[in-house]
Design an enzyme around this catalytic site. Structure first.
Site, PDB file in Angstrom:
ATOM      1  N   PRO A 120       9.954  -4.291   0.100  1.00  0.00           N
ATOM      2  CA  PRO A 120      11.070  -4.036   1.013  1.00  0.00           C
ATOM      3  C   PRO A 120      10.606  -3.916   2.461  1.00  0.00           C
ATOM      4  O   PRO A 120       9.564  -3.311   2.744  1.00  0.00           O
ATOM      5  CB  PRO A 120      11.631  -2.696   0.518  1.00  0.00           C
ATOM      6  CG  PRO A 120      11.201  -2.598  -0.902  1.00  0.00           C
ATOM      7  CD  PRO A 120       9.863  -3.262  -0.962  1.00  0.00           C
ATOM      8  N   SER A 159       0.370  -6.844   5.300  1.00  0.00           N
ATOM      9  CA  SER A 159      -0.279  -7.505   4.180  1.00  0.00           C
ATOM     10  C   SER A 159      -0.049  -9.008   4.218  1.00  0.00           C
ATOM     11  O   SER A 159      -0.959  -9.805   3.938  1.00  0.00           O
ATOM     12  CB  SER A 159       0.228  -6.928   2.861  1.00  0.00           C
ATOM     13  OG  SER A 159      -0.485  -7.445   1.763  1.00  0.00           O
ATOM     14  N   ASP A 178      -2.711  -1.722  10.422  1.00  0.00           N
ATOM     15  CA  ASP A 178      -2.856  -1.781   8.965  1.00  0.00           C
ATOM     16  C   ASP A 178      -3.475  -3.088   8.465  1.00  0.00           C
ATOM     17  O   ASP A 178      -3.911  -3.162   7.314  1.00  0.00           O
ATOM     18  CB  ASP A 178      -1.485  -1.634   8.274  1.00  0.00           C
ATOM     19  CG  ASP A 178      -0.972  -0.213   8.263  1.00  0.00           C
ATOM     20  OD1 ASP A 178      -1.779   0.703   8.505  1.00  0.00           O
ATOM     21  OD2 ASP A 178       0.232  -0.023   8.020  1.00  0.00           O
ATOM     22  N   GLY A 222       7.480   1.239   4.903  1.00  0.00           N
ATOM     23  CA  GLY A 222       6.232   1.984   4.999  1.00  0.00           C
ATOM     24  C   GLY A 222       5.187   1.563   3.993  1.00  0.00           C
ATOM     25  O   GLY A 222       4.169   2.237   3.822  1.00  0.00           O
ATOM     26  N   LYS A 250       0.844  -1.191   0.000  1.00  0.00           N
ATOM     27  CA  LYS A 250       0.000   0.000   0.000  1.00  0.00           C
ATOM     28  C   LYS A 250       0.877   1.237   0.000  1.00  0.00           C
ATOM     29  O   LYS A 250       2.056   1.213   0.370  1.00  0.00           O
ATOM     30  CB  LYS A 250      -0.944   0.017   1.212  1.00  0.00           C
ATOM     31  CG  LYS A 250      -0.273  -0.040   2.581  1.00  0.00           C
ATOM     32  CD  LYS A 250       0.226   1.280   3.120  1.00  0.00           C
ATOM     33  CE  LYS A 250       0.804   1.147   4.525  1.00  0.00           C
ATOM     34  NZ  LYS A 250       1.553   2.346   4.970  1.00  0.00           N
TER      35      LYS A 250
END
Length: 254
Positions: A92, A102, A131, A96, A10
């Site tokens: 990576p 995810s 998240d 961020g 994201k």
């Protein structure tokens, strides 16, 4: 049966930090956009649960978000879910872009499909990280409070150029720095991240050109810019010596 699922990254198209909460976390308001850059999670029924990794900066298998998600789902359904899990890392770490979150959300969905689990995954996801709920559905959303209260919004078709300096930042460290200095839009964590890692400021200063405006995503350390199309995205990264990628926005997938 084997299931292979993309765990998409994201970008935070904007990020405002509204203040520190009594529980030590921070209230935010941020626009999240899923992109087609992704890790690949492969799950296969097995006699016992194992985790293997490959790819970019493969994470520690002893303390991994995927194993945490697996344990949380087992606890919720009160039974064992033995699975051989493999992560091919392409996002990576510490960038961020939400790779670990995810991975956790995708593992929950894959395990539920593989083992015929009907338990609601949202509450489990919320306990795994702010998240993680977003990655159950993807698309675009405005995230508020800790980032786990989501209001879906339409996905605008667009391309992005992304650059990562190879620096891993820990989210709690960046927020603690924000407590001392705050910051400016479009991402109010940028100043805090640069105070922790001075090399990030030098990296950011080397991104901007007349046609592309770069900004940090999340708590860093990756930067991105919007592009008119795929060719323009490639043009934006053509002279960069760091890790780069081009990506496009992805809509809702639940």
């Amino acid at each position: 049966m084997t299931i292979a699922l993309p765990a998409r990254a994201k970008l935070n198209l904007d990020l405002a930090v509204l203040g520190r909460r009594d529980d030590g976390f921070h209230d935010v308001r941020t626009t999240l956009q899923a992109i087609d850059l992704h890790d690949l999670i492969t799950l296969t029924p097995a006699s016992r649960t194992t985790l293997t990794t490959s790819g970019l900066a493969a994470p520690d298998t002893k303390d991994n978000s995927v194993l945490k998600a697996h344990a949380a789902l087992e606890e919720a359904v009160k039974r064992k879910l033995p699975t051989a899990i493999h992560i091919d890392k392409r996002i990576p770490p510490g960038s961020g872009m939400g790779g670990a979150s995810s991975d956790a959300a995708t593992t929950l969905k894959g395990l539920a499909a593989l083992h015929h689990v009907t338990h609601d995954l949202t509450s489990i996801a919320r306990n795994l990280g702010a998240d993680v709920p977003f990655f159950l559905t993807g698309g675009a959303a405005v995230a508020e409070q800790r980032g786990d209260h989501l209001t879906p919004i339409p996905t605008t078709p667009q391309w992005f150029a992304i650059a990562w300096p190879g620096i891993e930042l820990l989210t709690p460290d960046v927020y603690r720095a924000w407590d001392q200095m705050h910051g400016d839009m479009p991402n109010q964590l940028t100043k805090a991240a640069m105070s922790i890692e001075p090399r990030l400021k030098e990296f950011a200063n080397g991104r901007d050109d007349e046609s592309h405006q770069w900004q940090m995503t999340g708590s860093g350390s990756a930067f991105f810019c919007r592009a008119k199309d795929e060719e323009d995205a490639r043009h934006a990264t053509r002279h960069l010596e760091s890790w780069t990628a081009i990506a496009r926005a992805v809509g809702h997938w639940a």
